[in-house]
Motif scaffolding. Structure first.
Motif, short mmCIF file in Angstrom:
data_model
loop_
_atom_site.label_atom_id
_atom_site.label_comp_id
_atom_site.label_asym_id
_atom_site.label_seq_id
_atom_site.Cartn_x
_atom_site.Cartn_y
_atom_site.Cartn_z
N ALA A 8 0.74 -1.28 0.03
CA ALA A 8 -0.26 0.03 -0.08
C ALA A 8 0.81 1.31 -0.08
N ASP A 9 2.15 1.28 0.58
CA ASP A 9 2.76 2.60 0.76
C ASP A 9 3.40 2.70 -0.87
N ARG A 10 3.01 2.06 -1.83
CA ARG A 10 3.62 2.46 -3.27
C ARG A 10 2.84 3.67 -3.77
N TRP A 11 1.62 3.63 -2.88
CA TRP A 11 0.56 4.49 -3.79
C TRP A 11 0.01 5.39 -2.56
N PRO A 12 0.65 6.58 -2.10
CA PRO A 12 0.13 7.27 -1.29
C PRO A 12 -0.85 8.16 -1.79
N LYS A 13 -1.42 8.57 -1.06
CA LYS A 13 -2.83 9.63 -1.56
C LYS A 13 -3.70 9.20 -2.60
N SER A 14 -3.75 7.67 -2.55
CA SER A 14 -4.82 7.44 -3.55
C SER A 14 -5.40 6.29 -3.13
N GLY A 15 -6.60 6.07 -3.77
CA GLY A 15 -7.70 5.22 -3.64
C GLY A 15 -8.09 4.09 -4.43
N VAL A 16 -8.30 2.88 -4.07
CA VAL A 16 -8.83 1.78 -5.15
C VAL A 16 -10.08 1.06 -4.64
#
Lengths: 287, 374, 388
Positions: free
Chosen positions: A136-144
């Protein structure tokens, strides 16, 4: 909770029709489990079925061949990673949200359009299972958003009379959800530490022979067994040898811990099988 | 024993001596048959003489006088209205006084009445922390904005910490640039704890903090505990005192441990780290030198190696602080130090030996009883 | 979900907590031993308007109330029951025999709702908690069987679980223990009617039997617990693992550094005869003396909030570290560089990735179910709570 925006069909008031079957005897024969105890049903998995989504997958698990039994049909779409709405607070990780919804016609008893507690519960289980797998920390500030529709719920038309079947069906549905969501995540190109797949094992007792002790089977179909004593659903990462989600329910004496351990082992085994299909499917898509 | 289940007990024992203190107010209340149920507040009660104004509370004999909202404190015009009170012109007319329309000071919170010369104020029994300039506070970053941080200090509003109010790494003195704004999270990010001082107050009660001192900055190497903050006049919590920060030597080889009691009730207990700048000599040098000597670890979120003994003593200190609060005692340097030594003594006689650092439940009560000499 | 209640802790705090909990023995921030629970205040029978109720509160002010209400409801006649029903109505003698068989319940005879202030009632965290608690109640089918009145009527049991204070820690154990006590104190009016006629009940509340009937005082050996019920409502415990340590009743801060967390539901029964016939009579006696047979009802993984905690930055890659006076702009990539780096630096917090090892999971369950272990003591302590 009722949905006032739509005209709902009667919920719960009707009894699904049970048709008189002249071939009852014959059916009884089919009813028994024909697979070996540690074989899962055949499954079909395909990714990229919904072009508009960032990632998607479709999973179908075969029926038993008995008329009136539908298999499990799941469709999963992954939307994102996309930026979080402005109002939401900063997150150093990807924010995962899971929705599991039975189609209104997926089960014997019709379901409404709003998610009921069972579906919400499945959603949280799925979230726990996937959260361990993604980085999850590869994609900060994003949502899935992961959205799963259960098109057909793996239910026997006749099982409505058996009590408590619904709760065992949830296990199978969850394991399918985990596998299909994992495929869709991989299809969407979201970093994962490993592919996660679900597996179910159950402790069953056949009423015919009381003398024998209960045995453990993988991928149980509730209608194929007289009594399910306990079941567990495992979400497992094969290469890391780790469990991301474990859900056990039933009634097991605490003194018989080895039974529990065996069930988890079998659940892992089932998950490994599902994972092979998953890997095969992914390599096929890429290759 | 893994679990203790305690039977409930009345919140205050019957015939508690404290009841006697408030007897006076009961007396006057008894006269009106409907007691406190004066639902239509603006109709004067028919009771003779005293009516609702039980005589200005100001001149009662008891030291700590408890007033409730709506209670008349005084109608004497020489007094000024302070916090926790309001002025009313109607109260007296109803009271049937002949002095004409006059402002009366009426309590607006339940608490104790205090008088500073001519200023009357009521300190509430329980309140959230109200920041004051110069307060040393421990806060947690809740939000990062373009040029400032929003900090939770346990007050009614989030405090703000402007980017310009922090020391830059290396202690360089310059204007904050866009680059600094872009990497604002490298200084403080969400969740980070810091110790700061209230620099300024807004009219709405919001505080502006600064960390422009070597004593302030990001916190690490320790544990956090939130207790009741400053603001209440009774009971436990951190109170403003001479020293909010001190280093104490701990028992059993725990080494020196820093304790920071934020006035806002947030407490930080950590391993004491000797920095190059903490010496006396540094303090004497000029401001430029001091800025240069800003500790390299100012914005670090990496903990130093902490020994088991230190961790145990830190946990023991944390237990002391929680036990003090749970038993309604004040939290200051004296109490914490005495409580800690008491806790060490208690552990020596404990069955589990010095490793026993648990201070919850009965043990906490025992500790509190020893400290208060009861 | 546990993660929904977002715990905001700094990376330095998390690293400290993790290392102090990883010690052997672990040092918990509040000084408890690994198996120790927070002390709690409990009472039952607090709500006179209910069939059973309980209240539990922690020293930190977290408090839960459970009220149990029962209503008589008409059993929905089902298609396949019809034949049996007609048969039974005509013949009384046969009914006696079939009684045990027909005494079945349905899971929708129990309605359980959880309310947590600050969370929407359709929040998935609430749904998860409610599902977990009701799953344990329904698992052995024993409770719903007790709700059976006759073939046409049953009790419908409403369990309303309300957390009064904001959730300062993951409320599962608190809610579960409160529910347990409320069910223990639950009584249903004594049935006066017979057979399948419309039920009517004894007005005398004092005569109302407990939902979980008390054991007969016949057992001469067990003098200490003569009034304890044979079977007890389930309890759900929260167990978490950090490194090699297993901790019970974790606080919010502790859960924030958990490698894995499990909710384990167990029940206990002293009626051992019907479950394991294989054992000899003398071994049965041994068990009787030991008190109880624990039964595992459910296990659920609780998604630990640790995966959502902010990572720390090692000094070596910290842009704001050291005297970086010459190049402020250069080191801007520091934070991302660390996130990518696999190297684990001591004292720097990194959110756990992946799942829990199989052995850890097994150890968690094993530890929770140990004979004479924590669960036993919790049951003992709950037995000590006087029923009001």
């Amino acid at each position: 909770m009722t949905d006032r925006r739509r005209i709902n069909g009667p919920v719960g008031a009707t009894i699904p029709p049970v048709f008189e079957d002249t071939l009852t005897q014959e059916l009884k024969a089919v009813k028994k489990r024909s697979r070996p105890p540690n074989a899962i049903r055949k499954m079909y998995l395909k990714t990229g079925v919904t072009p508009s989504a960032s990632g998607s997958a479709y999973l179908e698990i075969e029926t038993t061949g008995k008329p009136g039994v539908s298999g499990l049909k799941l469709s999963c779409s992954v939307h994102g990673p996309r930026s979080l709405p402005r109002s939401s607070p900063f997150s150093p990780h990807m924010v995962l949200s899971t929705h599991v919804k039975y189609a209104p016609f997926a089960t014997n008893k019709r379901r409404g359009y709003l998610r009921d507690p069972i579906e919400r519960d499945l959603g949280t289980h799925l979230e726990a299972a996937l959260r361990g797998a993604i980085i999850a920390d590869r994609w900060p500030k994003s949502g899935v958003d992961i959205i799963i529709s259960i098109v057909e719920g793996d239910q026997d038309r006749e099982t409505s009379k058996f009590q408590g079947d619904e709760m065992w069906d949830m296990m199978n549905a969850l394991s399918g959800c985990i596998t299909v969501a994992s495929a869709a995540l991989a299809d969407a190109g979201i970093d994962c530490v490993d592919t996660v797949a679900g597996g179910v094992a159950a402790l069953v007792q056949e009423s015919g022979d009381d003398s024998t002790s209960p045995n453990i089977v993988v991928d149980p179909i509730p209608s194929e067994h007289d009594k399910i004593l306990a079941a567990c659903c495992v979400a497992y990462l094969p290469t890391r040898d780790e469990i991301t989600n474990l859900w056990f329910k039933g009634d097991l004496p605490a003194s018989e811990m080895e039974l529990y351990t065996k069930m988890v082992e079998k659940g892992i085994q089932a998950s490994r099988h599902a994972n092979r299909v998953l890997i095969e499917c992914l390599t096929e898509t890429i290759g | 024993m893994p679990i203790t289940i305690i039977a409930p007990r009345p919140s205050r024992p019957i015939n508690d001596p404290e009841d006697v203190v408030s007897d006076m107010s009961y007396d006057s209340e008894d006269e009106s048959t409907d007691g406190g149920a004066d639902l239509e507040g603006d109709i004067p009660m028919k009771s003779s003489g005293t009516s609702r104004s039980r005589g200005p509370r100001l001149f009662s004999k008891t030291d700590s006088d408890i007033v409730t909202p709506g209670e008349l404190i005084t109608s004497d015009p020489q007094f000024m209205r302070g916090h926790g009170t309001y002025l009313s012109h109607s109260q007296l007319q109803q009271g049937g006084d002949d002095n004409g329309p006059q402002a009366a000071i009426i309590s607006s919170v339940a608490g104790t009445l205090t008088r500073t010369n001519k200023l009357l104020s009521v300190r509430p029994l329980r309140a959230r922390y109200a920041p004051e300039v110069g307060d040393l506070v421990v806060g947690r970053i809740t939000e990062v904005q373009a040029r400032r941080w929003r900090v939770d200090v346990g007050a009614a509003q989030l405090a703000s910490l402007p980017l310009s109010a922090i020391n830059l790494p290396g202690g360089i003195l310059r204007k904050r640039t866009e680059t600094d704004e872009l990497q604002i999270r490298t200084f403080f990010a969400e969740g980070d704890l810091l110790v700061a001082e209230v620099q300024q107050l807004f009219g709405d009660g919001g505080a502006v903090l600064h960390t422009r001192s070597l004593r302030y900055g990001k916190l690490r190497n320790g544990v956090f505990v939130a207790v009741a903050g400053m603001g209440g006049s009774e009971g436990g919590g951190v109170v403003r005192s001479r020293r909010q920060v001190w280093t104490m030597e701990t028992a059993h080889g725990g080494g020196p441990v820093d304790v920071i009691l934020g006035v806002n009730g947030y407490v930080w207990i950590s391993k004491h780290v000797e920095t190059a700048t903490s010496g006396e000599a540094e303090a004497k040098t000029g401001i430029t030198n001091m800025e240069e000597g800003v500790s390299a670890t100012m914005y670090s979120s990496q903990n130093d190696r902490i020994g088991v003994e230190t961790m145990r003593e830190i946990a023991r200190l944390r237990g002391v602080v929680t036990a003090l609060v749970e038993n309604g005692l004040r939290v200051d340097e004296d109490m914490v130090t005495r409580g800690y030594h008491e806790a060490v003594e208690m552990a020596l006689v404990s069955a589990d030996g010095v490793d026993d650092i648990y201070l919850g439940g009965e043990k906490g009560q025992q500790l509190a009883a020893t400290l208060t000499g009861r | 979900m546990a993660s929904a209640q977002h715990v905001l802790l700094s990376p330095a705090e998390l690293a400290y907590l993790h290392s102090s909990l990883s010690l052997t023995p672990p040092i918990r921030p509040d000084g408890r031993t690994p198996t120790q629970f927070r002390p709690l205040v409990a009472e039952t029978g607090i709500l006179p308007g209910t069939n059973g109720s309980a209240r539990i509160c922690f020293a930190d002010g977290t408090e839960a109330i459970v009220g149990v209400k029962a209503e008589v409801e008409k059993t929905r006649s089902r298609h396949d029951d019809e034949t049996v029903f007609v048969e039974g109505a005509g013949d009384d003698g046969e009914e006696e025999e079939t009684d045990d068989i027909t005494r079945t319940g349905e899971s929708d005879w129990i309605e359980l709702t959880v309310e947590i202030p600050g969370l929407r009632d359709d929040d998935s965290a609430t749904a998860f908690l409610a599902a977990m608690l009701s799953e344990a109640l329904l698992a052995d089918g024993g409770l719903v069987k007790r709700l059976w009145i006759n073939r046409r009527f049953h009790w419908k049991l409403y369990l309303d679980i309300i957390l009064i204070s904001p959730p300062l820690s993951y409320p599962l154990p608190l809610l579960s223990l409160t529910t347990h006590l409320a069910l223990l104190s639950t009584r249903l009016p004594r049935l006066k009617s017979e057979g399948d006629e419309d039920p009517f009940f004894d007005d005398d509340w004092a005569a109302a039997p407990y939902l979980y009937p008390r054991q007969q005082t016949a057992t001469p050996t067990a003098k200490s617990a003569p009034r304890s019920p044979a079977t007890r409502p389930p309890i759900t415990l929260l167990v978490m693992a950090v490194a090699n340590n297993i901790l019970f009743d974790p606080s919010k801060e502790e859960l924030a550094v958990a490698d894995a967390a499990l909710a384990v539901s167990v029940t206990s029964s002293t009626r051992s005869d019907e479950n394991d016939d294989g054992d000899g009579d003398d071994s049965m006696d041994v068990k009787e003396k030991k008190g109880r047979n624990l039964r595992l009802l459910s296990i659920r993984t609780v998604d630990p909030p640790s995966r959502l905690t902010p990572p720390g930055v090692a000094n070596s890659s910290n842009a704001a570290y050291g005297v970086a006076g010459n190049g402020n702009g250069k080191a801007t990539e520091g934070r991302t560089a660390v996130a990518e780096g696999e190297a684990v630096v001591e004292g720097v917090w990194r959110a756990p990735r992946g799942g829990a090892k199989r052995a850890v999971m097994a150890a968690l369950v094993q530890k929770a179910l140990e004979r004479g272990g924590v669960v036993d003591e919790v049951f003992d302590a709950l037995e000590g709570v006087e029923l009001g």
